[in-house]
Design a protein around this motif. Structure first.
Motif, PDB file in Angstrom:
ATOM      1  N   ALA A 269       8.126  -5.035  -8.362  1.00 60.80           N
ATOM      2  CA  ALA A 269       7.308  -4.391  -7.357  1.00 60.80           C
ATOM      3  C   ALA A 269       6.962  -5.702  -6.156  1.00 60.80           C
ATOM      4  CB  ALA A 269       6.007  -4.563  -8.047  1.00 60.80           C
ATOM      5  N   VAL A 270       6.943  -6.866  -5.868  1.00 61.21           N
ATOM      6  CA  VAL A 270       7.058  -7.427  -5.155  1.00 61.21           C
ATOM      7  C   VAL A 270       8.729  -7.953  -4.364  1.00 61.21           C
ATOM      8  CG1 VAL A 270       8.158  -9.747  -5.873  1.00 61.21           C
ATOM      9  CG2 VAL A 270       6.830 -10.195  -4.102  1.00 61.21           C
ATOM     10  N   THR A 271       9.554  -7.222  -5.475  1.00 57.75           N
ATOM     11  CA  THR A 271      11.124  -7.394  -4.764  1.00 57.75           C
ATOM     12  C   THR A 271      11.366  -5.761  -4.254  1.00 57.75           C
ATOM     13  OG1 THR A 271      12.089  -8.538  -6.608  1.00 57.75           O
ATOM     14  CG2 THR A 271      13.563  -6.845  -5.305  1.00 57.75           C
ATOM     15  N   ALA A 272      10.290  -5.016  -4.250  1.00 59.88           N
ATOM     16  CA  ALA A 272      10.459  -3.770  -3.746  1.00 59.88           C
ATOM     17  C   ALA A 272       9.885  -3.792  -2.303  1.00 59.88           C
ATOM     18  CB  ALA A 272      10.181  -2.488  -4.554  1.00 59.88           C
ATOM     19  N   LEU A 273       9.127  -4.732  -2.630  1.00 60.46           N
ATOM     20  CA  LEU A 273       7.816  -4.327  -1.651  1.00 60.46           C
ATOM     21  C   LEU A 273       9.122  -5.412  -0.140  1.00 60.46           C
ATOM     22  CD1 LEU A 273       5.182  -4.193  -0.032  1.00 60.46           C
ATOM     23  CD2 LEU A 273       4.882  -6.762  -0.392  1.00 60.46           C
TER      24      LEU A 273
ATOM     25  N   LEU B  24       4.940   2.509  -9.924  1.00 59.82           N
ATOM     26  CA  LEU B  24       5.370   1.587  -8.276  1.00 59.82           C
ATOM     27  C   LEU B  24       4.310   1.350  -7.520  1.00 59.82           C
ATOM     28  CD1 LEU B  24       6.816  -0.882  -8.043  1.00 59.82           C
ATOM     29  CD2 LEU B  24       9.290   0.656  -7.303  1.00 59.82           C
ATOM     30  N   GLU B  25       4.049   2.388  -6.776  1.00 63.22           N
ATOM     31  CA  GLU B  25       3.657   2.591  -5.686  1.00 63.22           C
ATOM     32  C   GLU B  25       2.030   2.382  -5.794  1.00 63.22           C
ATOM     33  OE1 GLU B  25       1.538   6.199  -2.808  1.00 63.22           O
ATOM     34  OE2 GLU B  25       2.837   6.657  -4.629  1.00 63.22           O
ATOM     35  N   ARG B  26       1.304   2.228  -6.915  1.00 65.14           N
ATOM     36  CA  ARG B  26       0.045   2.356  -6.999  1.00 65.14           C
ATOM     37  C   ARG B  26       0.033   0.480  -7.461  1.00 65.14           C
ATOM     38  NH1 ARG B  26      -2.070   1.346 -12.326  1.00 65.14           N
ATOM     39  NH2 ARG B  26      -0.409   1.049 -13.390  1.00 65.14           N
ATOM     40  N   TYR B  27       1.065   0.096  -7.963  1.00 65.70           N
ATOM     41  CA  TYR B  27       0.935  -1.439  -7.497  1.00 65.70           C
ATOM     42  C   TYR B  27       0.940  -2.172  -7.093  1.00 65.70           C
ATOM     43  CZ  TYR B  27       1.377  -2.606 -12.723  1.00 65.70           C
ATOM     44  OH  TYR B  27       0.828  -2.140 -14.772  1.00 65.70           O
ATOM     45  N   LEU B  28       1.918  -1.568  -5.554  1.00 64.99           N
ATOM     46  CA  LEU B  28       2.052  -1.921  -4.036  1.00 64.99           C
ATOM     47  C   LEU B  28       0.806  -1.397  -3.798  1.00 64.99           C
ATOM     48  CD1 LEU B  28       5.381  -1.024  -2.974  1.00 64.99           C
ATOM     49  CD2 LEU B  28       4.829  -2.844  -3.976  1.00 64.99           C
ATOM     50  N   GLN B  29       0.150  -0.600  -3.348  1.00 62.72           N
ATOM     51  CA  GLN B  29      -0.923  -0.423  -2.940  1.00 62.72           C
ATOM     52  C   GLN B  29      -1.931  -1.563  -3.312  1.00 62.72           C
ATOM     53  OE1 GLN B  29      -1.142   1.628  -0.813  1.00 62.72           O
ATOM     54  NE2 GLN B  29       0.024   3.606  -0.821  1.00 62.72           N
TER      55      GLN B  29
ATOM     56  N   SER C 234       3.792   4.816   0.753  1.00 59.60           N
ATOM     57  CA  SER C 234       3.445   6.258  -0.161  1.00 59.60           C
ATOM     58  C   SER C 234       4.854   6.918   0.298  1.00 59.60           C
ATOM     59  CB  SER C 234       1.694   7.444   0.877  1.00 59.60           C
ATOM     60  OG  SER C 234       0.714   6.592   0.917  1.00 59.60           O
ATOM     61  N   GLN C 235       5.381   6.880   1.755  1.00 56.96           N
ATOM     62  CA  GLN C 235       6.280   7.724   1.822  1.00 56.96           C
ATOM     63  C   GLN C 235       7.798   6.978   1.580  1.00 56.96           C
ATOM     64  OE1 GLN C 235       6.187   7.454   6.510  1.00 56.96           O
ATOM     65  NE2 GLN C 235       4.754   8.503   6.207  1.00 56.96           N
ATOM     66  N   LYS C 236       7.534   6.065   1.291  1.00 60.53           N
ATOM     67  CA  LYS C 236       9.164   5.638   1.030  1.00 60.53           C
ATOM     68  C   LYS C 236       9.118   5.390  -0.619  1.00 60.53           C
ATOM     69  CE  LYS C 236      10.992   4.458   5.004  1.00 60.53           C
ATOM     70  NZ  LYS C 236      11.858   5.155   5.582  1.00 60.53           N
ATOM     71  N   ILE C 237       8.021   4.565  -0.888  1.00 59.55           N
ATOM     72  CA  ILE C 237       7.880   5.076  -2.607  1.00 59.55           C
ATOM     73  C   ILE C 237       7.452   5.650  -3.250  1.00 59.55           C
ATOM     74  CG2 ILE C 237       6.854   3.135  -4.843  1.00 59.55           C
ATOM     75  CD1 ILE C 237       8.907   1.475  -3.001  1.00 59.55           C
ATOM     76  N   LYS C 238       8.707   6.166  -3.851  1.00 59.71           N
ATOM     77  CA  LYS C 238       8.826   7.383  -4.906  1.00 59.71           C
ATOM     78  C   LYS C 238       7.818   7.310  -6.466  1.00 59.71           C
ATOM     79  CE  LYS C 238      10.301   9.873  -1.277  1.00 59.71           C
ATOM     80  NZ  LYS C 238       8.649  10.552  -0.261  1.00 59.71           N
TER      81      LYS C 238
END
Length: 286
Positions: A90-94, A14-19, A6-10
């Motif tokens: 998304a996984v690359t962002a992760l 994309l944040e929704r997928y990572l969550q 939540s803090q790092k992904i603006k």
């Protein structure tokens, strides 16, 4: 982990997928390895180990996702049910986020460098797995050491390095053996369902052993794994009996025992005291 995302992904989508990816995670064994090694070596900075542990679990999750995408396995996973291009981005962002988070635990250049060394080693081991490079038991063990061993060594070694400021070669050595045990366990479980490893004739330790066809049971099992309609009709008890007749289960147990003995022998050299050594061993071998 969710708070970090939540803090790092603006980017909200994309944040929704990572969550959602993180939501599916129900074990945190690698964070435990980092924490208990940190404490065993008298680490004191609670915030630092929290950053390291969270980053490690994000990294492990990213590698699990990459593995599924590359093998087209684990179809029930949330990342396998979405567009592959979205999942890949998304996984690359992760993965990138995990490195950033781990590096926040310490500002020492050597610390960040070791994290990257372990990650890169595991990626190279994964490449050998994808192209089915191992043709012998020795080559397969080397591939496992690189792929699974490096990811298992990372939390152990980095936990100690965060506590002491130094790379500990003994910890690294026995951690690689722990990774081999973990992979053998996965290979064993994979013997009881028709997975891509056998369909694609992946050279796992079990498959390499079966290919030697020491007895009739081995030949029968090789044939069975290539016939999905017959495989699904055999019950677990009968399959286990056949695997025992072929010697596969005994072989994997011996390989696990050899790694476990190496772990115990090397841990005895740490001179941490019996209580700390036993505690670490109980966390590592469950």
């Amino acid at each position: 982990m969710k708070e970090i995302v939540s803090q790092k992904i603006k980017n909200q989508d994309l944040e929704r997928y990572l969550q959602n990816f993180i939501e599916s995670k129900d074990t945190f064994e690698f964070a435990d390895l980092a924490l208990h090694h940190y404490l065993a070596f008298n680490g004191q900075d609670q915030k630092a180990i929290e950053w390291l542990a969270a980053g490690i679990e994000l990294l492990i999750l990213s590698f699990d996702i990459y593995d599924d995408l590359e093998d087209q396995d684990n179809g029930s996973a949330v990342w396998m049910k979405i567009d592959s291009s979205i999942a890949l981005n998304a996984v690359t962002a992760l993965y990138t986020l995990s490195i950033q988070v781990m590096c926040q635990a310490s500002h020492e250049p050597e610390f960040s460098q070791e994290i990257l060394n372990f990650a890169l080693q595991s990626i190279q081991g994964q490449h050998d797995d994808i192209v089915n490079a191992p043709q012998t038991e020795e080559a397969c063990l080397e591939m496992i050491k690189n792929k699974s061993g490096a990811l298992t060594a990372l939390p152990c070694v980095m936990g100690v390095m965060l506590a002491t400021g130094k790379y500990h070669p003994i910890v690294a050595s026995y951690s690689y053996e722990l990774g081999i045990i973990s992979q053998i366990d996965n290979d064993y479980k994979g013997l009881f369902y028709l997975n891509n490893d056998f369909v694609q004739k992946k050279n796992t330790l079990a498959y390499l052993y079966l290919k030697k066809q020491f007895n009739d049971a081995s030949a029968e099992l090789l044939s069975l794994y290539q016939k999905p309609e017959e495989f699904v009709s055999i019950n677990t008890k009968a399959l286990k009996r056949k695997l025992t007749e072929a010697g596969v289960i005994q072989y994997l147990l011996v390989m696990k025992h050899l790694s476990l003995q190496k772990i115990k022998n090397e841990m005895s050299q740490l001179k941490l005291g019996e209580d700390k050594t036993e505690k670490l061993l109980s966390v590592m071998i469950k």
